[in-house]
Design a protein around this motif. Sequence first.
Motif, PDB file in Angstrom:
ATOM      1  N   ASP A  90       8.573   1.329  -5.561  1.00 13.94           N
ATOM      2  CA  ASP A  90       9.359   1.081  -4.358  1.00 13.94           C
ATOM      3  C   ASP A  90       8.948  -0.267  -3.755  1.00 13.94           C
ATOM      4  OD1 ASP A  90      10.680   1.093  -1.929  1.00 13.94           O
ATOM      5  OD2 ASP A  90      10.491   3.272  -1.702  1.00 13.94           O
ATOM      6  N   LEU A  91       9.715  -1.288  -4.082  1.00 18.41           N
ATOM      7  CA  LEU A  91       9.378  -2.647  -3.641  1.00 18.41           C
ATOM      8  C   LEU A  91       9.644  -2.828  -2.143  1.00 18.41           C
ATOM      9  CD1 LEU A  91      10.740  -4.692  -6.668  1.00 18.41           C
ATOM     10  CD2 LEU A  91       8.397  -3.951  -6.200  1.00 18.41           C
ATOM     11  N   PHE A  92      10.609  -2.103  -1.615  1.00 18.59           N
ATOM     12  CA  PHE A  92      10.859  -2.172  -0.175  1.00 18.59           C
ATOM     13  C   PHE A  92       9.622  -1.700   0.591  1.00 18.59           C
ATOM     14  CE2 PHE A  92      12.335  -0.394   3.871  1.00 18.59           C
ATOM     15  CZ  PHE A  92      13.080  -1.454   4.360  1.00 18.59           C
ATOM     16  N   LEU A  93       9.044  -0.619   0.111  1.00 19.77           N
ATOM     17  CA  LEU A  93       7.837  -0.093   0.740  1.00 19.77           C
ATOM     18  C   LEU A  93       6.676  -1.069   0.584  1.00 19.77           C
ATOM     19  CD1 LEU A  93       7.164   2.512   2.278  1.00 19.77           C
ATOM     20  CD2 LEU A  93       6.204   3.419   0.158  1.00 19.77           C
ATOM     21  N   LEU A  94       6.627  -1.763  -0.549  1.00 21.73           N
ATOM     22  CA  LEU A  94       5.585  -2.763  -0.772  1.00 21.73           C
ATOM     23  C   LEU A  94       5.672  -3.878   0.266  1.00 21.73           C
ATOM     24  CD1 LEU A  94       3.306  -4.083  -2.420  1.00 21.73           C
ATOM     25  CD2 LEU A  94       5.076  -5.061  -3.914  1.00 21.73           C
ATOM     26  N   VAL A  95       6.879  -4.343   0.531  1.00 20.23           N
ATOM     27  CA  VAL A  95       7.065  -5.410   1.523  1.00 20.23           C
ATOM     28  C   VAL A  95       6.688  -4.907   2.916  1.00 20.23           C
ATOM     29  CG1 VAL A  95       8.727  -6.956   2.614  1.00 20.23           C
ATOM     30  CG2 VAL A  95       8.850  -6.546   0.150  1.00 20.23           C
ATOM     31  N   LEU A  96       7.064  -3.667   3.233  1.00 22.05           N
ATOM     32  CA  LEU A  96       6.660  -3.097   4.512  1.00 22.05           C
ATOM     33  C   LEU A  96       5.138  -3.071   4.654  1.00 22.05           C
ATOM     34  CD1 LEU A  96       9.062  -0.040   5.085  1.00 22.05           C
ATOM     35  CD2 LEU A  96       9.137  -2.289   6.176  1.00 22.05           C
ATOM     36  N   ASN A  97       4.458  -2.710   3.566  1.00 22.23           N
ATOM     37  CA  ASN A  97       2.990  -2.686   3.596  1.00 22.23           C
ATOM     38  C   ASN A  97       2.414  -4.072   3.854  1.00 22.23           C
ATOM     39  OD1 ASN A  97       2.667   0.072   3.169  1.00 22.23           O
ATOM     40  ND2 ASN A  97       2.784  -0.145   0.944  1.00 22.23           N
ATOM     41  N   ILE A  98       2.995  -5.080   3.200  1.00 27.06           N
ATOM     42  CA  ILE A  98       2.529  -6.455   3.413  1.00 27.06           C
ATOM     43  C   ILE A  98       2.734  -6.857   4.869  1.00 27.06           C
ATOM     44  CG2 ILE A  98       2.946  -8.889   2.837  1.00 27.06           C
ATOM     45  CD1 ILE A  98       3.732  -7.949   0.029  1.00 27.06           C
ATOM     46  N   TYR A  99       3.900  -6.520   5.412  1.00 29.91           N
ATOM     47  CA  TYR A  99       4.211  -6.852   6.800  1.00 29.91           C
ATOM     48  C   TYR A  99       3.215  -6.195   7.763  1.00 29.91           C
ATOM     49  CZ  TYR A  99       6.395  -6.274  11.358  1.00 29.91           C
ATOM     50  OH  TYR A  99       6.622  -6.235  12.707  1.00 29.91           O
ATOM     51  N   PHE A 100       2.966  -4.914   7.576  1.00 28.16           N
ATOM     52  CA  PHE A 100       2.074  -4.211   8.498  1.00 28.16           C
ATOM     53  C   PHE A 100       0.615  -4.631   8.318  1.00 28.16           C
ATOM     54  CE2 PHE A 100       5.642  -1.212   9.028  1.00 28.16           C
ATOM     55  CZ  PHE A 100       5.664  -1.165  10.414  1.00 28.16           C
ATOM     56  N   ILE A 101       0.230  -4.960   7.111  1.00 31.29           N
ATOM     57  CA  ILE A 101      -1.132  -5.474   6.906  1.00 31.29           C
ATOM     58  C   ILE A 101      -1.328  -6.776   7.677  1.00 31.29           C
ATOM     59  CG2 ILE A 101      -2.693  -6.513   5.198  1.00 31.29           C
ATOM     60  CD1 ILE A 101      -1.673  -4.420   3.195  1.00 31.29           C
ATOM     61  N   LEU A 102      -0.339  -7.668   7.580  1.00 31.65           N
ATOM     62  CA  LEU A 102      -0.402  -8.927   8.327  1.00 31.65           C
ATOM     63  C   LEU A 102      -0.390  -8.666   9.834  1.00 31.65           C
ATOM     64  CD1 LEU A 102       2.075 -11.132   6.237  1.00 31.65           C
ATOM     65  CD2 LEU A 102      -0.419 -11.306   6.296  1.00 31.65           C
ATOM     66  N   SER A 103       0.417  -7.694  10.263  1.00 31.96           N
ATOM     67  CA  SER A 103       0.485  -7.371  11.687  1.00 31.96           C
ATOM     68  C   SER A 103      -0.849  -6.846  12.191  1.00 31.96           C
ATOM     69  CB  SER A 103       1.582  -6.323  11.941  1.00 31.96           C
ATOM     70  OG  SER A 103       2.851  -6.830  11.583  1.00 31.96           O
ATOM     71  N   TYR A 104      -1.481  -5.996  11.419  1.00 36.87           N
ATOM     72  CA  TYR A 104      -2.763  -5.423  11.829  1.00 36.87           C
ATOM     73  C   TYR A 104      -3.856  -6.479  11.850  1.00 36.87           C
ATOM     74  CZ  TYR A 104      -1.176  -0.534  11.743  1.00 36.87           C
ATOM     75  OH  TYR A 104      -0.557   0.654  12.023  1.00 36.87           O
ATOM     76  N   ILE A 105      -3.856  -7.353  10.855  1.00 33.45           N
ATOM     77  CA  ILE A 105      -4.870  -8.412  10.815  1.00 33.45           C
ATOM     78  C   ILE A 105      -4.688  -9.365  11.990  1.00 33.45           C
ATOM     79  CG2 ILE A 105      -5.735 -10.400   9.508  1.00 33.45           C
ATOM     80  CD1 ILE A 105      -5.062  -8.929   6.953  1.00 33.45           C
TER      81      ILE A 105
END
Length: 422
Positions: A26-41
């Motif tokens: 699920d590449l959409f979920l992968l992009v969401l994970n990248i987005y939230f990781i950046l948001s948390y950092i």
Amino acid sequence: MAKNSYIKTSSNDNLYLEGNFRDKNDLFLLVLNIYFILSYISIFISDIRYAKYALPIVVSFLVLQNKKNRIVYELEMAKLYLKYFLYFYVILYLVYFFFQGVFGNNLSFRSIANALFVILPILTVYLLAPLIKVHRIDYYFKYITFLTIGGYVLEKRESLLNSILEWRQIFSAIEDSSVSSESNLYPFLLSLLLLYSFYYKIGWKYSLLILIFVILGFKRIVLLSILVAYCLYKLPFLYRIILSNIKFFSSLFSLIAVVIILFYYNIADGQYDDYLFNNFGIYTNAFMQGRQNLYALVIKELEKDNLIFGSGVGSVDNILIQYGNEINNVTNLHSELLRWFLELGIIGYTIWLFMFFKSVEYSRYIFIMFIFLFILLITDNVMIYFDYMMYYYILSVFSILKEKKYSSHEYFSRLQTEQKKY
């Protein structure tokens, strides 16, 4: 069939789902994970927040590496909706940049930055849309909701705890407009999720959880917008009337938006000072939390420019930077409508609102969400917030995909036909 799913499947279709919609891919979920990781950092390293603007590059790479998904999972109406915005804004900014550079000599870094702030969220979702797995939309929504709340708790834990312990201050802030609330984007994000959860009946537990965190943020304009959105939800006939003559109502809405600009000018000119003081014992500037002085300054500086075609993209920001010491270094005008009017002029402003309102024809949920957004634009600059507008366009796409109902045979036949091309 899974709860809330809009795609009917048979036992054979489920096998097809298992083989071609693998969750681990699920590449959409992968992009969401990248987005939230950046948001948390970025909560701990503030400069990282700008890395989110590079998401279109990441998504483009994933789409190019998975060409089958690019066509197979695309529903044309969702892409058409995003193209509508993307092409409009690109053309709009190119036209204004040309005249600013050739005739106005006021093309600046802020001009380019403001254009990117508006275009990049659309571009991100436009590239991301083909990766959405339609049968997992509700899962995506819940995933976004929990990670958004997680970010809220992580970043604003002290203010949230204070709001819980001192819950009476929430009612004080709602009742007294002179009481300012903390700068906080999360109530804006969660309010969009609340509208979606309520409209598509994701579950009362999710709606209640989101509502609690929205209230803890005590943003008056957000609570007002939610109330108006709920009223629109209870009046479905209104949307049918608007759809019957979308061009007329788009024009009418643009006219109303121009009247709101006149209201801004009257505020800046002090037209309501005596009325507010004599009847409520409060000064206009205090009532508006300093916005009156801010509007007066910007209007005074830019009214000498051409109000027909505007003072140019980025001109408002340049004024705020120039007079930073006099306005406590405020970086936003706190009114998207006034900013667009001053920068684009009455012609660009009305065209922008006409096109924006016309987009509600894609779904009733988008109509409700647009009215919600419009109210926020009166007192805030949410269109320059990458996170907020990305949520807005993602939820719009979810809505279009949900309401574009396919039968099992139609949907999977289309998938097989498209796969044969590869």
